[in-house]
Scaffold this active site. Structure first.
Site, PDB file in Angstrom:
ATOM      1  NE  ARG A  93      -0.117  28.928   3.817  1.00 20.39           N
ATOM      2  CZ  ARG A  93      -0.122  29.768   4.363  1.00 20.39           C
ATOM      3  NH1 ARG A  93      -0.804  30.037   2.707  1.00 20.39           N
ATOM      4  NH2 ARG A  93      -0.144  31.004   4.994  1.00 20.39           N
ATOM      5  N   GLY A  94       1.842  27.369  -1.275  1.00 14.41           N
ATOM      6  CA  GLY A  94       2.604  27.522  -1.810  1.00 14.41           C
ATOM      7  C   GLY A  94       4.065  29.198  -1.553  1.00 14.41           C
ATOM      8  NE  ARG A 140       2.199  28.769  -6.286  1.00 13.61           N
ATOM      9  CZ  ARG A 140       1.169  27.795  -5.913  1.00 13.61           C
ATOM     10  NH1 ARG A 140       0.703  27.117  -6.914  1.00 13.61           N
ATOM     11  NH2 ARG A 140      -0.067  27.895  -4.953  1.00 13.61           N
ATOM     12  CD  GLU A 146      -5.603  21.882  -0.749  1.00  8.90           C
ATOM     13  OE1 GLU A 146      -4.928  21.375  -0.157  1.00  8.90           O
ATOM     14  OE2 GLU A 146      -5.771  22.885  -1.605  1.00  8.90           O
TER      15      GLU A 146
END
Length: 162
Positions: free
Chosen positions: A3-4, A8, A71
């Site tokens: 989850r960016g 990230r 995903e």
């Protein structure tokens, strides 16, 4: 899978840098490897199919994203179908029990049109938590345990999906 907004610019950037320096991995990371103008879902599904190892970073907001959960379902399907390794990383205070039992930030999953999709997410979360993984409470130093895994001579892997 990540989850960016959670990882990230923190843990993921350290992990990605570490793996690229190993020079035995072809790391796929959507914000770097996705061709502009390409269909995101098709491209990611193909990357999942081609990857030899999957790292799933379970962060506090991971379960808020239908994209991440879809995903995860695909990753587990490919892991089982092709005998590939799935490596869960529990990050930012997320405990495997939160993922397994869907408690804490994993309690409320996104609203979607079908009950079957939610059921597949819940099953994938439960299965993922049962896989031996890594816990990382600190970004830079959290790589220590993962680095020991990747320095193992038996970990001669070539394709990795983040």
């Amino acid at each position: 899978s990540f989850r960016g907004i959670d990882v990230r610019d923190t843990f993921l950037s350290h992990l990605n840098s570490f793996l690229k320096h190993q020079k035995k991995f072809a790391v796929y990371k959507d914000d770097l490897d996705l061709e502009r103008g390409e269909d995101i879902s098709l491209s990611l599904l193909e990357a999942i199919e081609r990857s030899a190892v999957y790292i799933v970073i379970f962060s506090p907001n991971y379960a808020d994203s239908p994209w991440c959960l879809d995903e995860l379902v695909k990753i587990l399907q490919c892991g089982e179908r092709y005998g590939r390794r799935v490596i869960p990383v529990f990050y930012g205070g997320v405990d495997p029990s939160h993922v397994e039992n869907q408690t804490g930030s994993y309690r409320k999953l996104p609203a979607v049109e079908t009950v079957g999709r939610i059921r597949s997410w819940r099953t994938a979360l439960t299965k993922s938590a049962a896989i031996s993984g890594f816990s990382s409470q600190v970004t830079r130093y959290g790589l220590h345990n993962l680095s020991r895994f990747f320095h193992n001579p038996e970990s001669n892997l070539i394709g990795l999906l983040l």
